[in-house]
Design a protein around this motif. Structure first.
Motif, PDB file in Angstrom:
ATOM      1  N   ALA A 192       0.809  -1.229   0.000  1.00  0.00           N
ATOM      2  CA  ALA A 192       0.000   0.000   0.000  1.00  0.00           C
ATOM      3  C   ALA A 192       0.837   1.272   0.000  1.00  0.00           C
ATOM      4  O   ALA A 192       0.425   2.296  -0.565  1.00  0.00           O
ATOM      5  CB  ALA A 192      -0.948   0.002   1.199  1.00  0.00           C
ATOM      6  N   THR A 193       1.999   1.240   0.628  1.00  0.00           N
ATOM      7  CA  THR A 193       2.811   2.461   0.705  1.00  0.00           C
ATOM      8  C   THR A 193       3.918   2.491  -0.341  1.00  0.00           C
ATOM      9  O   THR A 193       4.680   3.445  -0.413  1.00  0.00           O
ATOM     10  CB  THR A 193       3.450   2.618   2.103  1.00  0.00           C
ATOM     11  N   GLY A 194       4.012   1.450  -1.148  1.00  0.00           N
ATOM     12  CA  GLY A 194       5.043   1.413  -2.186  1.00  0.00           C
ATOM     13  C   GLY A 194       4.630   2.193  -3.423  1.00  0.00           C
ATOM     14  O   GLY A 194       3.486   2.648  -3.555  1.00  0.00           O
ATOM     15  N   SER A 195       5.546   2.351  -4.344  1.00  0.00           N
ATOM     16  CA  SER A 195       5.266   3.032  -5.615  1.00  0.00           C
ATOM     17  C   SER A 195       4.526   2.080  -6.554  1.00  0.00           C
ATOM     18  O   SER A 195       4.582   0.850  -6.370  1.00  0.00           O
ATOM     19  CB  SER A 195       6.576   3.456  -6.271  1.00  0.00           C
ATOM     20  N   PRO A 196       3.852   2.618  -7.559  1.00  0.00           N
ATOM     21  CA  PRO A 196       3.215   1.743  -8.558  1.00  0.00           C
ATOM     22  C   PRO A 196       4.225   0.786  -9.186  1.00  0.00           C
ATOM     23  O   PRO A 196       3.903  -0.376  -9.453  1.00  0.00           O
ATOM     24  CB  PRO A 196       2.664   2.730  -9.590  1.00  0.00           C
ATOM     25  N   GLU A 197       5.447   1.269  -9.361  1.00  0.00           N
ATOM     26  CA  GLU A 197       6.497   0.426  -9.952  1.00  0.00           C
ATOM     27  C   GLU A 197       6.843  -0.748  -9.023  1.00  0.00           C
ATOM     28  O   GLU A 197       7.039  -1.875  -9.485  1.00  0.00           O
ATOM     29  CB  GLU A 197       7.758   1.253 -10.226  1.00  0.00           C
ATOM     30  N   SER A 198       6.908  -0.475  -7.725  1.00  0.00           N
ATOM     31  CA  SER A 198       7.251  -1.546  -6.781  1.00  0.00           C
ATOM     32  C   SER A 198       6.136  -2.588  -6.720  1.00  0.00           C
ATOM     33  O   SER A 198       6.402  -3.788  -6.614  1.00  0.00           O
ATOM     34  CB  SER A 198       7.537  -0.982  -5.388  1.00  0.00           C
ATOM     35  N   ARG A 199       4.875  -2.120  -6.811  1.00  0.00           N
ATOM     36  CA  ARG A 199       3.758  -3.072  -6.814  1.00  0.00           C
ATOM     37  C   ARG A 199       3.767  -3.919  -8.088  1.00  0.00           C
ATOM     38  O   ARG A 199       3.528  -5.132  -8.034  1.00  0.00           O
ATOM     39  CB  ARG A 199       2.424  -2.328  -6.667  1.00  0.00           C
ATOM     40  N   SER A 200       4.076  -3.302  -9.205  1.00  0.00           N
ATOM     41  CA  SER A 200       4.175  -4.051 -10.466  1.00  0.00           C
ATOM     42  C   SER A 200       5.283  -5.083 -10.394  1.00  0.00           C
ATOM     43  O   SER A 200       5.143  -6.208 -10.884  1.00  0.00           O
ATOM     44  CB  SER A 200       4.439  -3.097 -11.643  1.00  0.00           C
ATOM     45  N   SER A 201       6.391  -4.687  -9.764  1.00  0.00           N
ATOM     46  CA  SER A 201       7.524  -5.590  -9.619  1.00  0.00           C
ATOM     47  C   SER A 201       7.163  -6.788  -8.731  1.00  0.00           C
ATOM     48  O   SER A 201       7.547  -7.930  -9.008  1.00  0.00           O
ATOM     49  CB  SER A 201       8.722  -4.834  -9.026  1.00  0.00           C
ATOM     50  N   MET A 202       6.400  -6.523  -7.647  1.00  0.00           N
ATOM     51  CA  MET A 202       5.949  -7.605  -6.771  1.00  0.00           C
ATOM     52  C   MET A 202       5.097  -8.615  -7.545  1.00  0.00           C
ATOM     53  O   MET A 202       5.267  -9.830  -7.414  1.00  0.00           O
ATOM     54  CB  MET A 202       5.118  -7.041  -5.612  1.00  0.00           C
ATOM     55  N   LEU A 203       4.177  -8.102  -8.357  1.00  0.00           N
ATOM     56  CA  LEU A 203       3.291  -8.979  -9.115  1.00  0.00           C
ATOM     57  C   LEU A 203       4.061  -9.763 -10.169  1.00  0.00           C
ATOM     58  O   LEU A 203       3.768 -10.943 -10.414  1.00  0.00           O
ATOM     59  CB  LEU A 203       2.168  -8.158  -9.773  1.00  0.00           C
ATOM     60  N   GLU A 204       5.043  -9.129 -10.766  1.00  0.00           N
ATOM     61  CA  GLU A 204       5.859  -9.821 -11.769  1.00  0.00           C
ATOM     62  C   GLU A 204       6.660 -10.948 -11.115  1.00  0.00           C
ATOM     63  O   GLU A 204       6.801 -12.040 -11.674  1.00  0.00           O
ATOM     64  CB  GLU A 204       6.797  -8.831 -12.471  1.00  0.00           C
ATOM     65  N   GLY A 205       7.168 -10.677  -9.904  1.00  0.00           N
ATOM     66  CA  GLY A 205       7.887 -11.699  -9.164  1.00  0.00           C
ATOM     67  C   GLY A 205       6.994 -12.892  -8.831  1.00  0.00           C
ATOM     68  O   GLY A 205       7.428 -14.050  -8.866  1.00  0.00           O
ATOM     69  N   TRP A 206       5.737 -12.619  -8.521  1.00  0.00           N
ATOM     70  CA  TRP A 206       4.751 -13.656  -8.214  1.00  0.00           C
ATOM     71  C   TRP A 206       4.455 -14.498  -9.459  1.00  0.00           C
ATOM     72  O   TRP A 206       4.443 -15.734  -9.406  1.00  0.00           O
ATOM     73  CB  TRP A 206       3.493 -12.995  -7.683  1.00  0.00           C
ATOM     74  N   ARG A 207       4.265 -13.823 -10.589  1.00  0.00           N
ATOM     75  CA  ARG A 207       4.024 -14.563 -11.845  1.00  0.00           C
ATOM     76  C   ARG A 207       5.201 -15.467 -12.179  1.00  0.00           C
ATOM     77  O   ARG A 207       5.022 -16.624 -12.582  1.00  0.00           O
ATOM     78  CB  ARG A 207       3.787 -13.574 -12.996  1.00  0.00           C
ATOM     79  N   THR A 208       6.408 -14.938 -12.025  1.00  0.00           N
ATOM     80  CA  THR A 208       7.614 -15.722 -12.324  1.00  0.00           C
ATOM     81  C   THR A 208       7.716 -16.927 -11.408  1.00  0.00           C
ATOM     82  O   THR A 208       8.029 -18.035 -11.842  1.00  0.00           O
ATOM     83  CB  THR A 208       8.868 -14.836 -12.183  1.00  0.00           C
ATOM     84  N   ARG A 209       7.431 -16.716 -10.132  1.00  0.00           N
ATOM     85  CA  ARG A 209       7.494 -17.825  -9.184  1.00  0.00           C
ATOM     86  C   ARG A 209       6.487 -18.924  -9.545  1.00  0.00           C
ATOM     87  O   ARG A 209       6.787 -20.119  -9.469  1.00  0.00           O
ATOM     88  CB  ARG A 209       7.236 -17.324  -7.761  1.00  0.00           C
ATOM     89  N   LEU A 210       5.292 -18.523  -9.934  1.00  0.00           N
ATOM     90  CA  LEU A 210       4.252 -19.493 -10.259  1.00  0.00           C
ATOM     91  C   LEU A 210       4.633 -20.359 -11.462  1.00  0.00           C
ATOM     92  O   LEU A 210       4.216 -21.519 -11.557  1.00  0.00           O
ATOM     93  CB  LEU A 210       2.923 -18.769 -10.528  1.00  0.00           C
TER      94      LEU A 210
END
Length: 270
Positions: A192-210
């Protein structure tokens, strides 16, 4: 996880939330891999959280001394469960992997998700079939959740305390107890307190892990045969002897008075 059936148990009311984005990313990634994905959207379903006598059709066996665990197990064996529980258990029966997606509330899951665990997994609370011999020993499960704080706050020197200790009741006391092989959790620290870029990066990391999840090892838990049934399920003497010279205990909960093994609930095979 190619060609697997995946159940995502999801608990967030807002479709604009990061949890919704994480859930949607998982659905898209897993579907693209050929998985069959089912989502139980608990708030949208208005899923009943309280475990009560209403969960059992045809009346309970001992109304005067009502014990939910005993009654729900019997009702399950006799096909007398409420329809909402039956539907979720059918999804669970088909699933090879269960992902719990949620915001961490009070160091645990939201009440509606705890209610799903209480009611849907109730029949799996079986002292004769638990932990490494549990009912779901051929299935895998994992927690995927958001926090409202940075990782440092949940470290072993942070004010909230070690996240590995926080996760022990959920990953050992519920998932491992039922027999699930548990993948390391996917933790989204304070999106919630991160930048839009950091949230996008988190989601990309999740997709890669899956994409590589099926190749991951699972979190270590002491197997059932380490414990002596005849002596109150204490560690067997030979196991104690084996670990006597080791610097750390076996797990977060079974630490033998030694330092806890670092990251044992957040990393596989530790």
């Amino acid at each position: 996880v190619a060609q697997s059936t995946v159940l995502i148990v999801y608990a967030h009311e807002s479709p604009a939330s990061f949890n919704a984005a994480a859930k949607d990313a998982a659905v898209a990634s897993l579907t693209a891999q050929g998985c069959t994905v089912e989502v139980s959207d608990l708030y949208a379903m208005k899923f009943k959280a309280a475990a009560t006598t209403e969960d059992i059709t045809g009346g309970v066996k001992d109304a005067e001394n009502f014990c939910y665990a005993k009654e729900i197990k019997l009702a399950s064996e006799e096909g007398r469960l409420a329809d909402d529980i039956k539907k979720e258990q059918e999804k669970l029966k088909e699933a090879d992997l269960v992902i719990f997606q949620f915001p961490m509330y009070w160091s645990s899951v939201p009440a509606i998700m705890k209610g799903w665990m209480d009611r849907v997994l109730g029949f799996a609370y079986a002292p004769e079939k638990r932990y490494s011999e549990g009912i779901f020993k051929d299935k895998k499960a994992m927690l995927s959740f958001t926090t409202d704080c940075p990782e440092s706050v949940c470290s072993d020197t942070g004010i909230n305390g070690d996240i590995n200790v926080t996760l022990w009741p959920l990953q050992n006391g519920i998932l491992n107890y039922c027999g699930f092989q548990v993948f390391a959790p996917q933790i989204f620290w304070d999106p919630a307190t991160g930048s839009p870029e950091s949230r996008s990066s988190m989601l990309e990391g999740w997709r890669t892990r899956l994409q590589n999840l099926c190749g991951e090892a699972t979190v270590y838990f002491a197997p059932l045969d380490y414990f002596d049934k005849e002596k109150g399920f204490l560690l067997k003497p030979e196991v104690k002897e084996k670990y006597a010279s080791k610097e750390c205990g076996l797990t977060v909960g079974i630490h033998m008075g030694k330092p806890l093994p670092a990251n044992s609930q957040t990393k596989a095979g530790v």
